[in-house]
Write a protein that holds these residues in place. Structure first.
Motif, PDB file in Angstrom:
ATOM      1  N   GLY A 216       9.063 -21.854  48.406  1.00  0.00           N
ATOM      2  CA  GLY A 216       8.251 -21.601  49.589  1.00  0.00           C
ATOM      3  C   GLY A 216       7.303 -20.428  49.495  1.00  0.00           C
ATOM      4  N   ASP A 246       8.998 -11.122  49.186  1.00  0.00           N
ATOM      5  CA  ASP A 246       9.375 -12.190  50.105  1.00  0.00           C
ATOM      6  C   ASP A 246      10.718 -12.779  49.716  1.00  0.00           C
ATOM      7  OD1 ASP A 246       8.263 -13.189  47.782  1.00  0.00           O
ATOM      8  OD2 ASP A 246       7.262 -14.871  48.743  1.00  0.00           O
ATOM      9  N   TYR A 248      13.388 -16.338  50.459  1.00  0.00           N
ATOM     10  CA  TYR A 248      13.430 -17.703  50.985  1.00  0.00           C
ATOM     11  C   TYR A 248      14.806 -18.332  50.828  1.00  0.00           C
ATOM     12  CZ  TYR A 248       8.401 -18.133  51.783  1.00  0.00           C
ATOM     13  OH  TYR A 248       7.120 -17.982  52.264  1.00  0.00           O
ATOM     14  N   TRP A 257      12.446 -25.322  52.225  1.00  0.00           N
ATOM     15  CA  TRP A 257      12.466 -23.874  52.044  1.00  0.00           C
ATOM     16  C   TRP A 257      12.095 -23.210  53.370  1.00  0.00           C
ATOM     17  CZ3 TRP A 257      14.088 -21.448  47.658  1.00  0.00           C
ATOM     18  CH2 TRP A 257      14.190 -22.232  46.500  1.00  0.00           C
ATOM     19  N   THR A 258      12.876 -22.203  53.765  1.00  0.00           N
ATOM     20  CA  THR A 258      12.622 -21.467  55.001  1.00  0.00           C
ATOM     21  C   THR A 258      12.444 -19.994  54.673  1.00  0.00           C
ATOM     22  OG1 THR A 258      13.967 -23.008  56.274  1.00  0.00           O
ATOM     23  CG2 THR A 258      13.508 -20.861  57.276  1.00  0.00           C
ATOM     24  N   GLN A 259      11.338 -19.416  55.137  1.00  0.00           N
ATOM     25  CA  GLN A 259      11.113 -18.007  54.859  1.00  0.00           C
ATOM     26  C   GLN A 259      12.051 -17.150  55.693  1.00  0.00           C
ATOM     27  OE1 GLN A 259       7.079 -16.622  55.294  1.00  0.00           O
ATOM     28  NE2 GLN A 259       7.509 -14.705  54.229  1.00  0.00           N
TER      29      GLN A 259
END
Length: 357
Positions: A216, A246, A248, A257-259
């Motif tokens: 992601g 970042d 994920y 995929w989720t941040q």
């Protein structure tokens, strides 16, 4: 009998970064002797340690213990996996950058290494490994000629034998990440001459690779990954030599995929490349690697709150391209490279024990 509710650790030389056994009677540094004497005096005077401390002592959960070093040559960029309660590790490169293919098993119950059959493919380093059930898998990396690889090999822990399986579905690459969720292994990101973010799953039953949702965040190499409750967490690494901040979460059930929360300014040292990640009891940990500062700090990730907390400092030499894994309630860090010097030490990490600096 009075039990002291803490340990005093012997100081380590910043020049040699040598490994020494941990004992309250260490004489490596005068400060260690002073701290120990003060501890005894406090116990003798008060009968307890309530209210007694030195001004430069800071206690936090997360303690490291040196274990039996690898019996093979020191190396960096090895690959590993865990099957049952045994860790398996091999490949890598030595001090002369010679690629290796020897293969070893570590049994924490015996604190002992056993040499196994050599890796079945060409010698290499900076490849990846994962396990599904009683089988382990190692592939990708760079060979002695500097060629990037995409072949994959299966190790049978019961028969101590290797066999080649279907080549990795993506391009030949180095410094990828790998993890296992359920009955499938996953490999992705890395560098094939360009930075990458594709992710592929491997089904051992079908002996086939399938492309899944790409990572992601941005492209990267040298990231870390760990799995908690059937979800993978991936982050750090570098993209065009810039360390990433970042983070994920990957859910294979939704192929999504989720941040999660980015690292904050106070958490800036989490960002690094070529570090180590592992999970213990529903919490994830990141340690070692290359960053903007020496990365001996230990970070703990709680997926239920999407937050990070520090858990002391790694007590071995700073390093990159090391190997990490978890067995039971402990994490382990071994091998890697300190500057240009490869390492062969092994440390275990207990997140429930207080570390005193």
């Amino acid at each position: 009998m009075i039990h002291l509710p803490f340990r005093f650790l012997s100081a380590q030389s910043s020049q040699s970064e040598s490994v020494s056994s941990e004992t309250p009677f260490s004489t490596h540094k005068k400060t260690s002797r002073v701290n120990w004497i003060l501890g005894l005096l406090c116990a003798g005077w008060a009968g307890t340690l309530i209210g007694c401390s030195t001004s430069d002592t800071v206690s936090t959960l997360g303690d490291w213990t040196v274990k039996s070093e690898l019996e093979g040559v020191a190396r960096f960029g090895a690959a590993s996996f865990v099957s049952g309660n045994i860790a398996y590790m091999g490949t890598g490169a030595d001090a002369s950058n010679n690629r290796l293919k020897d293969f070893w098993a570590y049994d924490p119950s015996r604190n002992a290494w056993t040499q196994k059959a050599d890796f079945g493919g060409a010698a290499r380093n900076i490849g990846v490994g994962f396990a599904v059930g009683t089988k382990g898998y190692i592939g990708t990396g760079i060979n002695a000629n500097g060629d990037r690889l995409k072949d994959f090999w299966e190790y049978n822990t019961a028969t101590n034998t290797w066999k080649q399986v279907t080549d990795f579905g993506g391009t030949a690459r180095q410094a990828a990440v790998a993890f296992t969720i359920g009955t499938k292994g996953y490999v992705g990101t890395g560098f094939d001459g360009n930075y990458l973010k594709d992710i592929w799953s491997y089904d051992p039953t079908a002996n086939a690779w399938t492309k899944v949702a790409s990572y992601g965040g941005s492209k990267r190499m040298g990231a870390v990954a760990f799995v908690i409750n059937n979800k993978a967490y991936v982050g750090t690494g570098n993209n065009n030599a810039i360390v990433q901040k970042d983070w994920y979460e990957y859910d294979p059930a939704q192929d999504l995929w989720t941040q999660k929360a980015d690292f904050t300014t106070d958490q800036s040292t989490i960002a690094r490349s070529n570090g180590i990640g592992f999970s213990i009891n529903g919490l994830g940990y990141i340690v070692t690697g290359d960053g903007t500062t020496a990365t001996k700090d230990v970070w703990e990730y709680n997926p239920s709150t999407d937050t990070w907390a520090t858990r002391g400092v790694f007590e071995g030499a700073t390093r990159s391209y090391g190997v990490g894994f978890a067995i039971g309630s402990k994490g382990y860090v071994t091998t890697g490279r300190n500057g240009t010097s490869p390492l062969d030490d092994l440390w275990d990490f207990d997140p429930t024990v207080a570390q005193v600096q």
